[in-house]
Design an enzyme around this catalytic site. Structure first.
Site, mmCIF file in Angstrom:
data_model
loop_
_atom_site.group_PDB
_atom_site.id
_atom_site.type_symbol
_atom_site.label_atom_id
_atom_site.label_comp_id
_atom_site.label_asym_id
_atom_site.label_seq_id
_atom_site.Cartn_x
_atom_site.Cartn_y
_atom_site.Cartn_z
ATOM 1 N N SER A 22 -9.644 1.956 3.081
ATOM 2 C CA SER A 22 -8.924 2.762 1.808
ATOM 3 C C SER A 22 -7.929 1.903 1.289
ATOM 4 O O SER A 22 -7.452 2.335 0.325
ATOM 5 C CB SER A 22 -8.543 4.369 2.767
ATOM 6 O OG SER A 22 -7.037 3.148 4.362
ATOM 7 N N SER A 65 -9.632 -0.418 6.878
ATOM 8 C CA SER A 65 -10.007 0.116 5.553
ATOM 9 C C SER A 65 -8.766 -1.808 5.606
ATOM 10 O O SER A 65 -8.406 -1.299 3.957
ATOM 11 C CB SER A 65 -8.297 0.722 5.687
ATOM 12 O OG SER A 65 -9.267 2.427 5.125
ATOM 13 N N LYS A 83 0.419 -1.506 -0.057
ATOM 14 C CA LYS A 83 -0.838 -0.054 -0.500
ATOM 15 C C LYS A 83 0.600 1.393 0.739
ATOM 16 O O LYS A 83 1.950 1.532 0.670
ATOM 17 C CB LYS A 83 -1.038 -0.012 1.088
ATOM 18 C CG LYS A 83 -1.682 1.127 1.024
ATOM 19 C CD LYS A 83 -2.859 0.596 2.801
ATOM 20 C CE LYS A 83 -4.003 2.289 2.698
ATOM 21 N NZ LYS A 83 -4.216 1.434 3.583
#
Length: 488
Positions: free
Chosen positions: A152, A176, A77
């Site tokens: 997210s 997330s 990420k």
């Protein structure tokens, strides 16, 4: 030939037997990324040159037969620092930022000869639940490209679900990892707070953030957690507790396990078909020998309000460092120092980030601190106490990961309150610092449904045990979207 259908153990056997090389596996992974990227948009940066260089070095010294992850590609990420590879947090503010150090989780992966293949798309500074607030692009759900992937960590989830990579890292502040895992039909774990070092993670809510793994199966998820979990002197919140092997209980039966099903998790706001899926899963656990009983978590209904006060307050403090002076974006229309600050932050941050900074600054301001931030902390304690009471009598908590399946692109991104409510089932886990996993549990309207299992602190191995037992008698994890080669 693509290798994305093979498990990590199968890939390891091929590498050890020299039927493929780390370079060949990396090249095939890069091909899988490129062939699917236009459809899903999982990546901000694909580090092709660095990945191939690392793979060549691994081939030169030879695959370690005792190291399961040797030569295995990993997506990361884009809020997790990677030395020499752009780390943008999906924000204009950091559009050109290359860290000079690796996050501890990334360093741990490198120590096991894993290959960082690229950086995945996300909501800006991890603030969002749909991966639509990214400065760079909107990621699309692997199963239906008109739907959101969740957020997210949307890019990390779709990269695994679409067959671009086998493993990825995300971060979870209020759901997330688990929410996009549910929306894309993969396995995502939010570890106990402190299990994985936050050093090198671009901070959002420091008392809530935790890095965790995505994988297609429970065992592979646990195998990746084995790599990234560690105590770390560079992170003051790092926990000294370390499970030797998170896969140790996988394969054991769950006879006698006591599982709680909170009535609040199946109440108002939960899609009826999601509720049916969870109740069917509860019966499956009972068939496996576990006891499932209804309980109450009475203060969980306050979780969303508490979370957005605490998380936004912590964000308003953490994001003060982005001012146009040291690194990252700097507005070029400023005439003095004050204008540098104001213009840089006004132009560099997206609307959702600015909204949360303003909310957090207000909550911490003189005259409102006691009414908002202090009160939120008190209610957070009540939420923690609710969990403690349940775990005094039960091993795990069972419930849906999300109240609905994936919603349409551009449907909630202009309604922040509706977007926030999508996290009501995952947020309490972060507030209490507990481990939680989302595993595939069915489909509604052709879209995956996630089942959430929550445990007391440092019981990831028990969570994996129960999750793997469910996975072994179902085939939801085997079903794949068309982009991966499935028939859905």
């Amino acid at each position: 030939m693509s290798f994305n259908h093979k498990t990590i153990e199968e890939l390891h056997d091929l590498l050890v037997a020299k039927e493929i090389s780390a370079t060949e596996l990396t090249q095939k992974t890069l091909e899988d990324i490129k062939s699917r990227e236009e459809a899903v948009g999982s990546f901000i940066t694909v580090s092709e040159e660095a990945a191939l260089k690392q793979a060549a070095a691994i081939d030169a010294k030879g695959i370690d037969a005792d190291n399961l992850m040797s030569g295995i590609p990993l997506a990361v990420k884009d809020n997790i620092s990677t030395k020499g590879i752009l780390t943008t947090a999906a924000s204009k503010m950091l559009y050109n930022y290359e860290p000079i150090f690796d996050a501890t989780s990334v360093a741990n992966a490198y120590a096991k000869d894993m290959i960082v293949i690229g950086k995945t798309n996300m909501d800006e500074f991890a603030m969002g639940g749909s991966t639509e607030t990214s400065y760079f692009k909107k990621t699309k759900n692997a199963w239906d490209h008109t739907k959101v992937p969740g957020g997210s960590s949307g890019g990390s989830a779709t990269a695994v679900a679409s067959g671009q990579v086998r493993l990825s890292l995300g971060s979870d502040t209020g759901g997330s990892i688990r929410q996009p895992a549910a929306f894309n039909g993969v396995v995502g774990l939010k570890p106990t707070y402190g299990t994985v070092s936050r050093y090198g993670l671009i901070a959002f809510g420091s008392s809530l953030d935790q890095i965790g793994p995505f994988a297609p199966t429970v065992k592979e998820n646990a195998q990746l957690l084995n790599v990234i979990a560690s105590s770390d002197v560079k992170d003051a919140t790092s926990a000294p507790v370390r499970i030797a092997d998170y896969t140790s209980k996988i394969g054991r039966d769950i006879k006698g396990m006591k599982i709680a099903l909170p009535k609040e998790y199946l109440g108002e706001g939960i899609d009826p078909e999601i509720k049916e899926t969870v109740l069917a899963a509860a019966k499956q656990f009972e068939a496996l020998g576990a006891t499932v009983e209804e309980v109450s978590l009475p203060h969980s209904k306050y979780g969303v309000a508490v979370y957005y006060i605490i998380a936004s307050s912590e964000a308003s403090s953490n994001l003060q460092r982005f001012d146009g002076i040291r690194y990252g974006f700097r507005a070029d229309d400023a005439k003095n120092l004050d204008e540098i600050y104001v213009n840089t932050r006004s132009q560099g941050f997206g609307d959702e980030v600015k909204r949360r900074i303003m909310l957090g600054t207000f909550s911490l301001s003189s005259g409102y601190y006691d009414a908002y931030f202090k009160k939120a902390g008190q209610v957070r304690t009540l939420i923690i106490e609710d969990f403690d009471k349940v775990f005094a009598d039960y091993d795990l908590i069972l419930g849906p990961t999300t109240p609905t399946v994936a919603f349409g692109l551009d449907t909630l991104n202009h309604d922040p309150v509706a977007m926030y409510l999508a996290d009501l089932l995952t947020i309490p886990v972060n507030l209490a610092g507990l481990p939680g996993i989302s595993i595939p549990a069915g489909f509604v309207d052709g879209l995956p449904v996630g089942l959430q299992l929550i445990g007391p602190k440092y019981t990831e191995e028990t969570i994996y045990q129960a999750a793997a037992a469910f996975e072994a008698v179902t085939d939801y994890h085997k079903q794949q979207p068309i982009i991966f080669g499935g028939d859905k």
